[in-house]
Each structure stands twice: as structure tokens, then as C-alpha cells.
Write an enzyme that holds these catalytic residues in place. Structure first.
Site, mmCIF file in Angstrom:
data_model
loop_
_atom_site.group_PDB
_atom_site.id
_atom_site.type_symbol
_atom_site.label_atom_id
_atom_site.label_comp_id
_atom_site.label_asym_id
_atom_site.label_seq_id
_atom_site.Cartn_x
_atom_site.Cartn_y
_atom_site.Cartn_z
ATOM 1 N N TYR A 101 21.268 12.881 -7.494
ATOM 2 C CA TYR A 101 21.557 14.012 -6.610
ATOM 3 C C TYR A 101 20.369 14.974 -6.630
ATOM 4 O O TYR A 101 19.228 14.532 -6.676
ATOM 5 C CB TYR A 101 22.891 14.673 -6.991
ATOM 6 C CG TYR A 101 23.451 15.442 -5.818
ATOM 7 C CD1 TYR A 101 23.732 14.784 -4.612
ATOM 8 C CD2 TYR A 101 23.637 16.812 -5.865
ATOM 9 C CE1 TYR A 101 24.190 15.481 -3.508
ATOM 10 C CE2 TYR A 101 24.104 17.516 -4.767
ATOM 11 C CZ TYR A 101 24.370 16.844 -3.593
ATOM 12 O OH TYR A 101 24.813 17.530 -2.499
ATOM 13 N N ARG A 154 21.832 20.925 8.026
ATOM 14 C CA ARG A 154 21.301 21.849 7.016
ATOM 15 C C ARG A 154 21.351 21.154 5.657
ATOM 16 O O ARG A 154 22.196 21.440 4.817
ATOM 17 C CB ARG A 154 22.122 23.140 6.978
ATOM 18 C CG ARG A 154 21.463 24.263 6.186
ATOM 19 C CD ARG A 154 22.481 25.264 5.671
ATOM 20 N NE ARG A 154 23.406 24.660 4.719
ATOM 21 C CZ ARG A 154 23.147 24.479 3.424
ATOM 22 N NH1 ARG A 154 21.968 24.816 2.929
ATOM 23 N NH2 ARG A 154 24.059 23.948 2.620
ATOM 24 N N LYS A 172 27.053 12.842 -3.213
ATOM 25 C CA LYS A 172 28.216 13.630 -3.622
ATOM 26 C C LYS A 172 29.350 12.728 -4.089
ATOM 27 O O LYS A 172 30.012 13.003 -5.100
ATOM 28 C CB LYS A 172 28.687 14.505 -2.454
ATOM 29 C CG LYS A 172 28.010 15.873 -2.379
ATOM 30 C CD LYS A 172 28.514 16.801 -3.475
ATOM 31 C CE LYS A 172 27.673 18.056 -3.630
ATOM 32 N NZ LYS A 172 27.815 19.010 -2.548
ATOM 33 N N GLU A 243 30.110 18.941 4.326
ATOM 34 C CA GLU A 243 28.893 19.039 3.517
ATOM 35 C C GLU A 243 27.663 19.293 4.384
ATOM 36 O O GLU A 243 27.393 18.552 5.332
ATOM 37 C CB GLU A 243 28.695 17.750 2.723
ATOM 38 C CG GLU A 243 27.561 17.799 1.730
ATOM 39 C CD GLU A 243 27.827 18.753 0.578
ATOM 40 O OE1 GLU A 243 26.852 19.326 0.064
ATOM 41 O OE2 GLU A 243 28.995 18.921 0.188
ATOM 42 N N ASP A 244 26.935 20.356 4.072
ATOM 43 C CA ASP A 244 25.637 20.658 4.684
ATOM 44 C C ASP A 244 25.689 20.766 6.206
ATOM 45 O O ASP A 244 24.822 20.234 6.915
ATOM 46 C CB ASP A 244 24.590 19.635 4.240
ATOM 47 C CG ASP A 244 24.108 19.910 2.818
ATOM 48 O OD1 ASP A 244 24.519 20.934 2.249
ATOM 49 O OD2 ASP A 244 23.328 19.112 2.282
ATOM 50 N N ASP A 267 29.717 23.660 0.319
ATOM 51 C CA ASP A 267 28.616 24.625 0.340
ATOM 52 C C ASP A 267 29.141 26.055 0.259
ATOM 53 O O ASP A 267 28.511 26.916 -0.355
ATOM 54 C CB ASP A 267 27.781 24.461 1.612
ATOM 55 C CG ASP A 267 27.275 23.047 1.780
ATOM 56 O OD1 ASP A 267 26.528 22.587 0.908
ATOM 57 O OD2 ASP A 267 27.651 22.389 2.766
ATOM 58 N N ASN A 415 18.496 25.263 -3.830
ATOM 59 C CA ASN A 415 18.076 23.874 -4.025
ATOM 60 C C ASN A 415 17.128 23.471 -2.900
ATOM 61 O O ASN A 415 17.217 23.998 -1.795
ATOM 62 C CB ASN A 415 19.298 22.946 -4.001
ATOM 63 C CG ASN A 415 20.081 23.002 -5.290
ATOM 64 O OD1 ASN A 415 19.505 22.995 -6.363
ATOM 65 N ND2 ASN A 415 21.397 23.066 -5.179
#
Length: 562
Positions: A101, A154, A172, A243-244, A267, A415
Site C-alpha cells: 500500500y 484523486r 485496500k 475510495e479516492d 478518505d 500521502n
């Protein structure tokens, strides 16, 4: 009987078994299995244990000199023999977490099309918007219980990676299994391919996604709606993790679906939960409460505001008013501190903007109040970075904070590592080792004046696997704010620093199974109390958590009729 010990009956034989990563055992197939499944001659003579296989795989892993090659090697094992993959990762979880990850997965996403080798998960493109049900039926996973979905807009701090973002759902879900004991047979990564606005991808002849600008507006909303309905038809009890997604879509999608389906946004909510858990641990270690802190954020997007709202909720639960809690939280973005008179604030930012009348007495009061001005005037005890912009926690800012706060709590959470607001080494040296530091990506221990400081990784992997396990064990139909708050408090209860007064702010990754089970129980119990899951006793709930916890062991196989 433990599922890991119960024989598995297979209706097929021969090379097909070796090509199925969920059931392939490689050299661990027994003599009897090799005969019954027509595998004789397809494998070397020696029959190995999974530990012997993992030892060889680790030796091969160590031969790779860079992290991306290590990531690719591990992904190849995952696509060949998932049980071996998870045994290997679990044997070396601290070493391999940064490889499977963050931060390495970011590089893998950027190179996804160039390094593509084998299919995993589902790609649902806008061009196929009328065939989503058929696509879901094509999945190789039939009993899906947890889905991680992204649209790739993103990805970490790297921006629009198009379908390259698939690396994030894959990574994930690897953590759901390796940290939370969720069987890989129950997991499914999905990427919604709605185009890309990344010019490098649009011009790249190797790019494997739709080469067109991203759809938006009603087209996008209707596409996601069609996807959510189709998933609910196919797997009505599945937990869906967003996610993202970009800021403009992340919060609206969460608000739209959180009361319709069993879903959450990692997130926003997962990051908030692990951050609040880490703050609670830090406060406990300092023998204070979160409601006594003054907190400044650098980054006022959906993630930062999500954390801030969770902090406000925890402060209120400790006895102060919501209005007072909001006065103690200061949000700073690229235009300065959020103020109530600012135009164009997003709805979720408006509630966190400081009332101008409350800050007119500040030194250097203006329409654009910098982070340094906030530190000098608000005198925060906690500084949290979620900006994605490196180096913004300068020596001047950290020393200014330390001048009014003996033990500042500093969380540069951005990150990957290249985007961190300040390194733990700098923060600890600037504060003579007095700061309590947690980061979003892994960092090596820091030595200051002959004292070694372990750096806690305030990573969502401490939270979301336990949430998933708790949802599965309880059969919860929703993921509520109270369930997320329960996960934060449960994480804080596992802090070595809070318990013993020494050590890291967060538990070691080697203890992640114990931590995930503890969080799962708290989440499941809260789901039951809120009516999101059927009532049961604590004893039966504990049994359900253990029963749902998958371990990387080979099962014996029996042949059944075709």
C-alpha cells in the site's frame, strides 16, 4: 467446524486449478489431491508446506532492489496463489505494508497501464453504462461481501490517474484481508472508468482506459446511481467503501448513499476515525481530554473537514457545546484560514469557518490569515496536515507552536511520503523530542539526544479492516457515525503510549489482528445498539468475529461431480 479445516469440494480438475488464485496451492497439493485432480506431472515432485513456500517467496522478494519491483512481485503472487500471498504478507506485515500500500502503491497506480499483467476486479466504463448488471455477473467472486470502488480522480496526493487508480482498491482489499481477516473470496475491487482529465494519460498510447475527458454533472450522477443500484441487486448485503473520489463528488456521494446502503467513504470517515483515535490516545497519554485542545488543520478539503467534524462530535460527547467545539477548530487552506465572510465556501466548509467577529482582535487580522498567523494567535495544541503539499510545516511554524505548548501534537498525514508537510525527524529535532508525532505514511524511528522515538503511522489500515470485520460479524445494514466513533475509541484503547506511558502512539502492526478484532467488537456492538444489526449476546458476537476471521491456511480439497 472451522472453515479453514473443512474440506472444499471442487467440480473441476487439471490446469484450471493452478490458474485459480483463490484455490491454487502450487507445490503444497498432496499426493492424493494430485491424483484426484489430474495434477500429476504438472508440479515438481516435492510436497511443501505453506511456510516452506513462504520462505522461498521471501528469499525471492529480497532479491529485488527497489520497492516498485517488490510490489509487482507480490502482486504476481497474489494473482497466482492468494493464500500464499497473505501468509507471506502476514509473516512480514511491518516490512511489506509500505510495499503493498502507501507509499509504493502510488507509483504502481502511475504505471498501471505500462505494468499491466493480469486482470483483477471489475472495470465498469461509462460506455457500458447499460450493461452494469451483466458486468457484475461476470465477476469471478460470487459471494462478495466487501467492495472498494474508485473512479480514479484523486489517487492519494497524485491526482487523476484514470483506471490506474485500480491499484488503490486492490491494495485496500489486501489490507482488509491481511489486517482484518476478511476472506479474499469475499472481496471485490472495482474501478468506474468515466474518462480522465490527465493529459499525460490521454496522450499515452499504452493507457488502457477510456481516452476521453471525464464525464460530469447529471451523466456522472446517473452513472454512479446505476452502479449502486446494480450492486445492491447483485449483493444486497455487501459493504461498499468509496475510495479516492475527488472532493466535488466524495461528500455528495456519501451524503446521498450513507442512509440508503451499507457504505462509507474511507478518505473522509476512515481518515477521521483513525485520526480521532490517535488524538484520543495522545490526550490520554497527556492526561487531558480532546475537548481541552485547540486544533489547527492545514487542508480544508473533504478529508480535513471530515476529521474536523469527527473531532467536534467527540468534543461534544465530552461535555462542551457544539458552538464552543467549533471555536476551537481552525481550518487553513490555500487562501488562508476559513472565515465566515469568505465567498465560495463549500457547504461542508461553511460550518467550520471561524466567525469574523471572534478574530478581529488577532494580530495581522486580514482576509488571508496564514498558518503562521493562526499558530501565533490561536495557539493550537494540535496541528494536523492533510494538504498534500510538502514542507508547509516549517521550522518557524513548529517552533512557534512549541513556544506556547510544551508537548505539541503534530500529525502530518498527507500521502505519499513525498507529500508530507514535515518529516518526523525535523519535527522532533525542532521540539527537542517533545512533540507527539503521527504520520500518514511510514517513517523510520527518530533519535534525538540518544532517545529513540517510534513514529506512529496514523494509517486508515488501523481502522477500516476492523470496521469491515464488525459489519460482517454483526450483519450490520449501515455504517453510522456512532459506529465510526466507536472504532476511534477502541483504537485509542490499544495505544501502548496511553496504556504504559511509553512506546508508540499506536500499536505495532504485528498486533493488527488483535486490534482489528477489538475494533470489530466495538463497531458491531454499536450497530446492534442502534438497531442496524440483530441483537445478540457479547459471547455470540465474539464467536461471530472469530468465525468470520480468515487465516492464510490451505484447505484440503475433495473431488465432486462435474
Amino acid at each position: 467446524m472451522d472453515d479453514n479445516k473443512r474440506p472444499l469440494y471442487l467440480p473441476f480438475a487439471g490446469p484450471a486449478i493452478l490458474e485459480a488464485p483463490l484455490i491454487n496451492k502450487g507445490s503444497a497439493f498432496t499426493d492424493e489431491e494430485r491424483i484426484f485432480f489430474n495434477l500429476e506431472g504438472l508440479l515438481p515432485h516435492v510436497i511443501e508446506t505453506i511456510e516452506e513456500q513462504a520462505s522461498r517467496a521471501y528469499d525471492q522478494y529480497k532479491n529485488f532492489s527497489n520497492d516498485l519491483d517488490k510490489h509487482i512481485y507480490l502482486r504476481n503472487i497474489q494473482d497466482t496463489n492468494e493464500t500464499l500471498y497473505y501468509r507471506l504478507v502476514q509473516n512480514h506485515i511491518t516490512e511489506m505494508m509500505p510495499i503493498i500500500y502507501t507509499p509504493t502503491v502510488g507509483m504502481a497506480c502511475e504505471r498501471f497501464s505500462k505494468d499491466y499483467r493480469r486482470n483483477r476486479g471489475l472495470f465498469i466504463s461509462y460506455a457500458n453504462k447499460d450493461r452494469i448488471d451483466d458486468i457484475l455477473n461476470n465477476s469471478t467472486r460470487q459471494k462478495v461481501k466487501i467492495i472498494v470502488v474508485t473512479d480514479g480522480e484523486r489517487i492519494l496526493g497524485l491526482g487523476d490517474q484514470g483506471i490506474g487508480g485500480m491499484g488503490i482498491p486492490i491494495g485496500k482489499l489486501s489490507l482488509y484481508t491481511s489486517c482484518g481477516g476478511i476472506s479474499p473470496a469475499y472481496t471485490l475491487p472495482i474501478t468506474l472508468d468515466v474518462g480522465t482529465d490527465n493529459p499525460h494519460l490521454l496522450e499515452d498510447p499504452m493507457y488502457m482506459g477510456m481516452r476521453s475527458p471525464r464525464i460530469g454533472g447529471e451523466e456522472y450522477t446517473e452513472f454512479v446511481e446505476a452502479f449502486m443500484q446494480a450492486v445492491h441487486r447483485r449483493w444486497p448485503d455487501a459493504l461498499i467503501q468509496f475510495e479516492d473520489f475527488a472532493q466535488k463528488n466524495a461528500m455528495p456521494l456519501l451524503e446521498r448513499y450513507k442512509d440508503q446502503y451499507c457504505c462509507f467513504n474511507d478518505d473522509i470517515q476512515g481518515t477521521a476515525a483513525v485520526t480521532v483515535g490517535s488524538l484520543l490516545a495522545a490526550c490520554k497519554a497527556a492526561k487531558t481530554q480532546l475537548s481541552e485542545q485547540r486544533i489547527t488543520f492545514l487542508g480544508a478539503g473533504s478529508a480535513g473537514c471530515g476529521i474536523a467534524e469527527a473531532i467536534v462530535a467527540q468534543m461534544v460527547s465530552e461535555g462542551i457545546s457544539e458552538a464552543q467545539a467549533r471555536k476551537q477548530v481552525f481550518m487553513v487552506d490555500r487562501w488562508g484560514m476559513l472565515q465566515s465572510n469568505m465567498p465560495n465556501l463549500l457547504p461542508f466548509q461553511q460550518k467550520l469557518a471561524q466567525n469574523c467577529d471572534d478574530i478581529t482582535s488577532w494580530d495581522n487580522f486580514s482576509d488571508n490569515i496564514s498558518l503562521l498567523d493562526v499558530v501565533n494567535n490561536a495557539k493550537p495544541t494540535v496541528l494536523i496536515g492533510v494538504s498534500g503539499a510538502p514542507g508547509l510545516f516549517t521550522e518557524e511554524i513548529i517552533k512557534a507552536m512549541h513556544s506556547h505548548c510544551k508537548r505539541p501534537i503534530v500529525f502530518p498525514l498527507s500521502n505519499p511520503t513525498s507529500r508530507v508537510e514535515a518529516t518526523p525527524k525535523d519535527i522532533l529535532h525542532w521540539t527537542q523530542g517533545q512533540a507527539l508525532v503521527a504520520t500518514g505514511s511510514p517513517f523510520e524511528p527518530v533519535v534525538v539526544d540518544d532517545v529513540t522515538y517510534e513514529i506512529a503511522q496514523c494509517n486508515n489500515s488501523y481502522i477500516f479492516p476492523g470496521i469491515g470485520l464488525g459489519v460482517l460479524a454483526s450483519g450490520a445494514k449501515r455504517v453510522s457515525d456512532a459506529m465510526l466513533m466507536a472504532s476511534s475509541r477502541a483504537l485509542a484503547e490499544c495505544s501502548p503510549l496511553a496504556i504504559d506511558g511509553e512506546g508508540s502512539l499506536l500499536p505495532k502492526l504485528e498486533d493488527i489482528h488483535k486490534v482489528s478484532k477489538h475494533i470489530a467488537f466495538a463497531v458491531a456492538r454499536t450497530a446492534i445498539e442502534e438497531g442496524h444489526a440483530l441483537p445478540t449476546t457479547n459471547e455470540l458476537l465474539t464467536y461471530a468475529i472469530e468465525d468470520n476471521f480468515w487465516t492464510a491456511e490451505y484447505r484440503s480439497y475433495k473431488r465432486t461431480a462435474f
